[in-house]
Design an enzyme around this catalytic site. Structure first.
Site, PDB file in Angstrom:
ATOM      1  N   PHE A 100       0.788  -0.867   0.452  1.00 46.48           N
ATOM      2  CA  PHE A 100      -0.246   0.199   0.228  1.00 46.48           C
ATOM      3  C   PHE A 100       0.464   1.346   0.002  1.00 46.48           C
ATOM      4  CE2 PHE A 100      -3.193  -2.736   2.886  1.00 46.48           C
ATOM      5  CZ  PHE A 100      -3.466  -2.976   1.384  1.00 46.48           C
ATOM      6  N   GLU A 227     -24.672  -6.945  23.013  1.00 49.93           N
ATOM      7  CA  GLU A 227     -23.997  -8.052  21.972  1.00 49.93           C
ATOM      8  C   GLU A 227     -23.793  -9.122  23.349  1.00 49.93           C
ATOM      9  OE1 GLU A 227     -21.840  -6.915  18.666  1.00 49.93           O
ATOM     10  OE2 GLU A 227     -21.033  -5.000  20.266  1.00 49.93           O
ATOM     11  N   ASP A 246     -16.081   2.525  20.047  1.00 49.44           N
ATOM     12  CA  ASP A 246     -16.366   1.357  18.688  1.00 49.44           C
ATOM     13  C   ASP A 246     -17.221   1.511  18.755  1.00 49.44           C
ATOM     14  OD1 ASP A 246     -15.676  -0.958  17.655  1.00 49.44           O
ATOM     15  OD2 ASP A 246     -17.036  -2.132  19.167  1.00 49.44           O
ATOM     16  N   HIS A 251     -22.344   4.844  15.866  1.00 52.20           N
ATOM     17  CA  HIS A 251     -23.424   4.087  15.839  1.00 52.20           C
ATOM     18  C   HIS A 251     -24.683   4.440  16.581  1.00 52.20           C
ATOM     19  CE1 HIS A 251     -20.948   1.321  13.496  1.00 52.20           C
ATOM     20  NE2 HIS A 251     -20.625  -0.246  14.659  1.00 52.20           N
ATOM     21  N   LYS A 351     -20.153  -5.456  25.507  1.00 49.13           N
ATOM     22  CA  LYS A 351     -20.721  -6.795  24.570  1.00 49.13           C
ATOM     23  C   LYS A 351     -20.963  -7.664  25.902  1.00 49.13           C
ATOM     24  CE  LYS A 351     -17.347  -5.792  21.722  1.00 49.13           C
ATOM     25  NZ  LYS A 351     -18.243  -5.708  20.043  1.00 49.13           N
TER      26      LYS A 351
HETATM   27  C1  BG6 Z   1     -18.503  -2.691  15.061  1.00 48.17           C
HETATM   28  C2  BG6 Z   1     -17.941  -3.030  16.296  1.00 48.17           C
HETATM   29  O1  BG6 Z   1     -18.429  -1.357  14.166  1.00 48.17           O
HETATM   30  O2  BG6 Z   1     -20.100  -2.798  14.843  1.00 48.17           O
HETATM   31  C3  BG6 Z   1     -17.618  -4.717  17.163  1.00 48.17           C
HETATM   32  O3  BG6 Z   1     -16.887  -2.345  15.845  1.00 48.17           O
HETATM   33  C4  BG6 Z   1     -19.565  -4.162  17.115  1.00 48.17           C
HETATM   34  O4  BG6 Z   1     -17.754  -4.613  18.116  1.00 48.17           O
HETATM   35  C5  BG6 Z   1     -20.514  -4.607  15.612  1.00 48.17           C
HETATM   36  O5  BG6 Z   1     -19.170  -5.813  17.106  1.00 48.17           O
HETATM   37  C6  BG6 Z   1     -21.599  -4.765  15.897  1.00 48.17           C
HETATM   38  O6  BG6 Z   1     -22.684  -4.447  14.638  1.00 48.17           O
HETATM   39  P1  BG6 Z   1     -23.770  -5.157  14.460  1.00 48.17           P
HETATM   40  O7  BG6 Z   1     -24.235  -4.998  13.344  1.00 48.17           O
HETATM   41  O8  BG6 Z   1     -23.646  -6.404  14.454  1.00 48.17           O
HETATM   42  O9  BG6 Z   1     -24.715  -4.617  15.678  1.00 48.17           O
END
Ligand code: BG6
Length: 500
Positions: A100, A227, A246, A251, A351
């Site tokens: 890269f 999760e 994270d 998100h 988690k």
């Molecule tokens: C990712 C994180 O962006 O999203 C992960 O790095 C997480 O740690 C994941 O598990 C969760 O995504 P989803 O779509 O399973 O809710």
């Protein structure tokens, strides 16, 4: 993407940097497979894997086929691999071995931009984040981002986009030196989820919602991403990252923006992203003292996930045995604008919690007690609107109803809409929509520089406060975070909506 017939995206050469990595294997290949199966890729679309390991196009295609076949055998597998569909996708695949950092790699890529694609090219950075600015710089130096000959040139940047406000600003500045904002597609895969896109459609296509969508009727909002998985094979990355970085500025803030933004003047990329930037920018920056008061960090210890015994976070691979990294975070944030003044937004993610559940619970102000003064009834419970993003996609109102019988007894009932009852849900990764949108040049579901920077601006006070003073509360795997996470709400005389 809707279920109705939509046209195939324009021809393009799609370069996948980090072709041998996890993202290409787990998500991009299945997404491209689904797009190809559904006739949404132009016949001249080429896919070129780029990575440092030497391989031929055939070997690359063979590897990806192996991943798809394994995926079909896995837990919850959908048995979707069809050899005919695969054969068509395999014909599009090519591979370029290259470092890269070496300019020679980019000279080789220039030769691979197929004539049949009108010079269109997408460079997808599915690499380790340290390569994002390096690859962008070299693409620019090699003239690969120049659109003056007519073809489009776009760069997809994966997450994590920076590790704090300063690094996100620096990365944006470096990208914007060699390309324009119009060419940058910053991915947040939550925006590829149907249920996330549906928040906007529900809010702004049903007049009903607007009438109560404000601080007169809403008491508070809860956003949860729970999760059951641990850190799996990502210990090294996660131990330097933690749950806040994270999941929150990306998100969870995207979910918050969908719930809290003002109606955009149009459904175009600029209008939608402008409203999102405004609302994320209106999150009150806490002082260090308030950041500590309004945040809880947790870390899972050994416990039971269902019937299975699972190790604690510090026993996971590539995690420091005295790690202080949080695997759970709960926050209270306030949005300083007219619609949301005084309405707390409680966010939590973790988690190894009891269930997998990503949901938004909107809690309404309760009916006045006086109504039932002459009866034995307790104060009515607040109503919730639960928007479940996954796994049981849908929306439900919690209502109080009279239980049939001679006594006046209230019971919780639900008024709901489950996706599976109305729509045929074909298994998808969420990346299908995002890749298609990038190919067609629609940036609505991608993050603009100001969205990202405003997100980091709102979490920076927590990062700063934790750097000086921080307590990480242990919680057993399989439970919903530490007790301190519940206290964040009970001290406000509220409680978390139950998960599941
Ligand atoms: C990712 C994180 O962006 O999203 C992960 O790095 C997480 O740690 C994941 O598990 C969760 O995504 P989803 O779509 O399973 O809710």
């Amino acid at each position: 993407m809707s279920q109705q017939k939509i046209p195939a995206a324009p021809p393009c050469t799609l370069f996948l940097f980090g072709a041998n990595g996890d993202l290409v294997k787990r998500l991009l290949t299945p997404a491209l497979y689904n797009l190809s199966r559904d006739g949404l890729l132009d016949r001249n679309l080429r896919i070129v894997g780029v990575d440092h390991n030497a391989a031929t196009a055939e070997a690359f295609a063979e590897r990806l086929h192996g991943f798809m076949a394994d995926r079909d055998k896995g837990e919850g597998a959908t048995k979707c691999l069809d050899d005919k569909v695969w054969a068509k996708l395999a014909k599009r695949l090519d591979y370029q071995t290259g470092d890269f950092l070496d300019p020679a790699t980019y000279e080789a890529l220039a030769k691979r931009i197929a004539k049949t694609t009108h010079g269109n090219a997408i460079f997808y950075l599915a690499t380790s984040p340290r390569f994002f600015p390096e690859v962008a710089q070299r693409l620019g130096d090699a003239g690969l981002l120049d659109e003056s000959a007519g073809g489009f040139r776009r760069v997809v940047v994966e997450k994590p986009f920076g590790t704090d406000l300063a690094s996100a600003e620096a990365l944006n500045a470096r990208l914007l030196k060699v390309m324009s904002e119009r060419q940058i597609y910053r991915i947040d895969h939550y925006l590829g989820k149907e249920t996330v896109q549906n928040i906007l459609v529900s809010r702004f296509s049903n007049g009903l919602f607007e009438s109560f969508w404000n601080n007169h009727y809403i008491d508070h909002v809860q956003i949860t991403a729970a999760e059951t998985v641990g850190v799996e094979t990502r210990g090294a990355f996660y131990d330097n990252t933690g749950a806040l970085r994270d999941m929150v500025p990306n998100h969870l803030f995207q979910l918050l923006a969908m719930v809290a933004m003002e109606p955009p003047a149009a459904f175009g990329a600029d209008a939608v992203r402008g409203e999102k930037a405004k609302v994320i920018g209106a999150i009150r920056p806490w002082s260090a003292k308030m950041a500590l008061k309004n945040s809880v960090r947790g870390q899972y210890s050994a416990g039971k996930q269902g019937r299975k015994r699972v190790p604690g976070y510090r026993e996971e691979g590539n995690v420091a045995t005295d790690s202080q990294t949080e695997t759970y975070v709960a926050l209270k944030v306030m949005i300083d604008n007219w619609r949301w003044a005084g309405v707390p937004f409680y966010l939590r993610t973790g988690k190894r919690m009891s269930v997998r559940d990503t949901e938004i619970a909107i809690c309404f102000k309760p009916a006045p007690y006086a109504q039932f003064r002459e009866s034995e009834l307790e104060r009515p419970k607040p109503n919730y609107l639960k928007i479940q993003i996954q796994p049981n996609e849908g929306m439900w109102f919690d209502l109080q109803a009279k239980r049939p019988g001679p006594e006046l007894v209230m019971e919780n009932v639900e008024l709901g809409f489950a996706y599976k009852d109305f729509f045929k849900m074909t298994p998808a990764t969420g990346y299908e929509t995002l890749i298609y949108d990038c190919l067609t040049g629609d940036q609505t579901l991608f993050q603009r520089a100001d969205n990202i920077e405003n997100g980091w601006r709102a979490v920076q006070p927590f990062l700063d406060a934790w750097a000086n003073e921080s307590e990480v509360h242990a919680y057993p795997a399989g439970e919903d975070g530490p007790e301190a996470g519940n206290e964040l709400l009970t001290r406000d005389k509220r409680e978390w909506h139950s998960l599941g």
